[in-house]
Design an enzyme around this catalytic site. Structure first.
Site, PDB file in Angstrom:
ATOM      1  N   ARG A 505      -4.688  15.227  -4.072  1.00 35.90           N
ATOM      2  CA  ARG A 505      -3.446  15.842  -3.617  1.00 35.90           C
ATOM      3  C   ARG A 505      -2.553  16.196  -4.784  1.00 35.90           C
ATOM      4  O   ARG A 505      -2.535  15.511  -5.810  1.00 35.90           O
ATOM      5  CB  ARG A 505      -2.678  14.900  -2.696  1.00 35.90           C
ATOM      6  N   SER A 569      -7.099   7.210 -10.219  1.00 29.65           N
ATOM      7  CA  SER A 569      -7.506   5.898  -9.704  1.00 29.65           C
ATOM      8  C   SER A 569      -8.899   5.481 -10.170  1.00 29.65           C
ATOM      9  O   SER A 569      -9.820   5.295  -9.363  1.00 29.65           O
ATOM     10  CB  SER A 569      -7.421   5.910  -8.187  1.00 29.65           C
ATOM     11  N   ASP A 623      -3.753   4.019  -8.897  1.00 31.50           N
ATOM     12  CA  ASP A 623      -3.143   4.070  -7.556  1.00 31.50           C
ATOM     13  C   ASP A 623      -2.483   2.753  -7.161  1.00 31.50           C
ATOM     14  O   ASP A 623      -1.478   2.732  -6.458  1.00 31.50           O
ATOM     15  CB  ASP A 623      -4.166   4.497  -6.484  1.00 31.50           C
TER      16      ASP A 623
END
Ligand code: BG6
Ligand code: GLC
Length: 819
Positions: A505, A569, A623
């Site tokens: 995203r 991440s 993350d």
């Protein structure tokens, strides 16, 4: 020992036979996901019908404006009285709201019975009774000399034109009082109160119980925008945009709408789902043809529904040797409290025997098992239907806000929700998946895993922190260079990238400080094709930059050189907040020429190659760190970030690398594959599928974690497959819990305190969607770190927002240093 096994086998077989028998008989009461989705869609359409002025007169779901326009903001204070009619009892409350900064509200309550003379007598008697109870309450609380404002919770459909007036449209539930329908209940109560010379109360507001529930929860949680009752009756209210309520003048802001969803289906919209038992129950009720949805859900009716089913099964010779008792023939003999008792986890079967014996039914072991399953099916359907309608409301709220995902709170009350052994679990999935279901099942704990994992993990943490061990340590303990938490002064526009979860995203995050402190996010999800994930590093980063360009275009901000936080991440060794060398890919990423490289440099180079826009890359974060920061923004106690995520298991597994071993046992991406391996093994041993391994079972990745979650929640699937899934995910949750316990325990020891209060920010689809994962994880942490009080704070899509917050904090700290 052998006898015990034989007995266990006999009981399992007996149970299976009975369950199959009942399932077959009640197949119409078992609602599939598709049907529930359809119910949600139908309810959405009903809401629209009720909201629009021209269709409202014929709409079954009335969508009544409540004239409540805002939630409490904490500045309210004073002393109030409340009287509450319409639930299982009449309640009088004294509410003290103090504005001492703690926003505390104190409640004194007294309950009064509502016998049939009151609920089915005449109007004057009813309101006199309420006034008498209130006067008695004020007497016992020594309040008679005070002039107090009164809120009247009246849990029936009322047409309101202002807050202190409401015309009763119809009685529902067990009430049928003469001469009240079509009149204003506030003035009736007012008249009755005036007869009491010794008290002076002013009826200021009339509210439905759903609205009262939403307001009460809203006092503690400003995100609460839905109120739900699952008790004697069922109903929900929510905050609707004024511009959509054509029955009320004005377009600005929001107003709470009392949906009166109990009447859903009164126009025939649910006829295909209603069974002969629902029809019979309706015919014998006080209000035939009315409140048809409520009659499938709420506690006033479920006992009777079970009775009607048992009666028919007995008449057909399926129960009690075909012998019907006088009690079983009597309306109302089985109540909700009996249904709940029969469904209790451990004592359920013995309760069932006791209850059936009281009904003079002389049950066999088989009968008890079958009756218990009937109760389960009736309650399941109730919870499923309720969740489907709630999903429709939540979807509407989300659409109103034009959000892709939404974080919200539902205030909830009612005897059925609070006391039934499995009603609560309907929340597991509702808000996220819109395929709500009721799920249950306890998984026993394994003591061994507890001690071994906890201690082992703790040692690994210590080892990983040592400088000389960094090369070999399996748990890497990577410094992040995030040294400050947000202090609320951060503001501005930031870009964030979130790579490594289920989706990639790009986000624009607007942070406001001061009194209007808020975080607004706009984001777009982009696919990363497999060939890019496993192509060259240059291709991967070019693709990322292409997505950023697309997003900047989409938002119309290509010219602005915004600060960017990069949530990446994967394990990175950082030497500063904007430098991160990829230690090794995990989770299906395999792009070449990236391991050992600084990913921020790679991103900068790709931006340069494209030569279309420029960005100020301030921070690269994991993350978990992003999630911790997001939760830390709300709760300063948050010091830990945890991700229990699902990456759909369609990528080939990476074999033979040590640092992902723990992840392979705990994260969603791998659990499905473990289940498949075990099923193959069991099949090879002839224990499953008649020893035949099907082609599809041979295929990698057929078991996605979401599939795993569903299997654990349906009864139709083979018990063995369900057990395997439960065992695999329980182990994952226990291991994850053990790791977390070690981390919090370490924090406690470092601080040298006896007890530690700590918040863990947590995100990830496995945590959010799996029916038991979060519960087992939390229980494990409690067991293994008993001196730590751990609060779990769910962070929705938090790591993107977190990256922006980290960027903001880094900017703030940099400015401070410069100054
Ligand atoms: C109570 C609320 O807790 O729950 C009432 O105060 C509400 O307003 C009631 O009507 C609903 O539950 P039940 O089980 O009493 O119908
Ligand atoms: C009935 C009433 C409704 C109430 C609900 C829960 O459906 O009509 O007003 O909110 O019961 O008590």
């Amino acid at each position: 020992m052998f006898a015990v096994h034989l007995l266990a086998f006999h009981f399992t077989k007996l149970k299976e036979d009975q369950i199959t028998k009942v399932d077959r008989f009640l197949h119409q009461l078992r609602l599939s996901d598709d049907v529930l989705q359809d119910v949600a869609a139908r309810f959405q359409a009903e809401m629209l019908k009720g909201l629009a002025r021209d269709t409202n007169p014929t709409a079954a779901v009335k969508m009544l404006p409540s004239f409540v326009r805002s939630l409490p903001d904490g500045s309210e204070k004073g002393e109030f009285l409340a009287v509450d009619l319409g639930g299982s009892q009449l309640r009088a409350h004294q509410v003290r709201v103090s504005d001492d900064g703690k926003q505390s509200s104190q409640l004194e309550s007294k309950f009064y019975p509502t016998p049939k003379e009151v609920t089915q007598g005449n109007g004057a008697e009813l309101f006199d009774y309420i006034a008498d109870c209130l006067s008695d309450f004020m007497d016992t609380r020594n309040l008679k000399q005070k002039k107090l404002p009164l809120g009247f919770t009246f849990s029936f459909p009322c047409k309101q034109t202002k807050l202190d007036e409401g015309v009763l449209l119809e009685w529902t539930k067990h009430f049928r009082v003469r001469g009240v329908q079509g009149t204003d209940v506030v003035s009736s109560l007012h008249r009755a109160l005036q007869k009491h010379q010794d008290i002076d109360v002013d009826v200021l507001a009339l509210v439905n119980d759903t609205v009262g529930t939403m307001m009460t929860c809203g006092y503690d949680d400003p995100r609460c925008e839905v109120g739900l009752i699952i008790g004697t009756g069922t109903n929900a209210c929510y905050m609707e945009e004024m511009r959509h309520i054509s029955l009320v003048e004005g377009d600005e802001g929001r107003m709470c709408i009392n949906t009166e969803w109990g009447a859903f289906g009164d126009d025939g919209a649910l006829d295909d789902l209603r069974t002969e038992f629902d029809r019979e129950l309706d015919l014998g009720s006080l209000n035939p043809g009315k409140q048809l949805f409520e009659k499938m859900i709420s506690s006033l009716y479920l006992g009777e529904l079970v009775r009607l089913i048992l009666l028919k099964m007995t008449k057909e010779g399926l129960l009690f040797n075909g012998k019907v008792s006088a009690a079983l023939l009597t309306k109302g003999k089985i109540e909700m409290k009996h249904v709940s008792a029969m469904e209790k986890y451990k004592e359920g079967l013995s309760n069932t025997r006791e209850i059936l014996t009281e009904l003079k039914l002389f049950p066999s072991e088989e009968d008890c098992v079958a009756v218990q399953h009937v109760c389960t099916i009736v309650s399941f359907r109730s919870a499923n239907l309720c969740a489907a309608a709630l999903a429709a409301i939540l979807t509407r709220l989300r659409d109103n806000k034009k959000l892709l995902r939404m974080r919200t709170t539902v205030g909830i009350d009612g005897g059925l929700y609070k006391t039934h052994p499995s009603q609560k679990c309907l929340w597991g999935e509702t808000p996220h998946t819109h395929s709500p279901k009721c799920l249950w099942g306890e998984t026993p704990h394994t003591q061994a895993a507890k001690s071994v994992c906890g201690v082992k993990h703790c040692d690994s943490l210590e080892y990983g922190l040592k400088r000389e061990a960094q090369g070999q340590a399996t748990v890497k303990m990577l410094p992040t260079y995030v040294c400050g938490m947000p202090d609320g002064t951060e503001k501005g526009k930031f870009l964030a990238l979130d790579l490594g979860g289920t989706n990639f995203r790009v986000l624009l995050v607007k942070i406001k400080s001061g009194r209007r402190r808020s975080v607004q996010m706009y984001n777009k999800i982009f696919a990363i094709p497999l060939e890019i994930m496993q192509g060259t590093g240059e291709e991967l980063f070019d693709h990322i930059v292409q997505c950023i360009a697309d997003f900047l275009d989409y938002m119309g901000i290509k010219g602005a050189r915004l600060p960017l936080g990069f949530t990446f991440s994967f394990p990175c060794r950082q030497t500063s907040i904007d430098k991160g060398t990829l230690v090794g890919w995990t989770k299906g990423f395999k792009a070449t020429d990236c391991e050992g490289e600084d990913v921020v440099d790679m991103l900068r180079e790709a931006i340069r190659r494209r030569n279309e826009f420029d960005l100020d890359i301030v921070a690269v974060v994991n993350d978990t760190v992003g999630t911790m920061m997001t939760c830390g923004y709300e709760d300063p106690n948050c010091e830990i970030g945890l991700i229990a995520g699902t990456v759909v298991a369609k990528w080939p597994l990476r074999e033979g690398s040590t640092y992902v071993e723990y992840e392979k046992m705990t994260s969603g991406m791998y659990l499905g594959e473990i289940v498949r391996e075990i099923l193959i093994d069991l099949t090879k041993q002839g224990l499953l599928f008649r020893g035949h391994i099907s082609e599809s079972l041979r295929k990698r990745g057929i078991f996605e974690t979401k599939f795993l979650s569903q299997i654990e929640s349906t009864c139709e699937d083979s018990i063995i497959v369900k057990e395997v899934c439960a065992a695999v995910s329980t182990r994952a949750a226990r291991l994850c819990g053990a790791g977390l316990a070690a981390v919090v325990e370490k924090r406690r020891q470092n601080r040298g305190v006896e007890r530690l209060q700590i918040t863990v920010g947590v995100d990830g689809t496995l945590y959010k969607l799996h029916p038991h994962f979060s519960r087992i994880l939390q229980e494990t942490v409690k067991e293994l770190a008993p001196q730590c009080d751990v609060t779990f704070m769910l962070s929705e899509d938090g790591s993107g927002k977190g990256a922006a917050l980290i960027t903001a904090v880094a900017k703030r700290l940099k400015n401070q240093n410069n100054n």
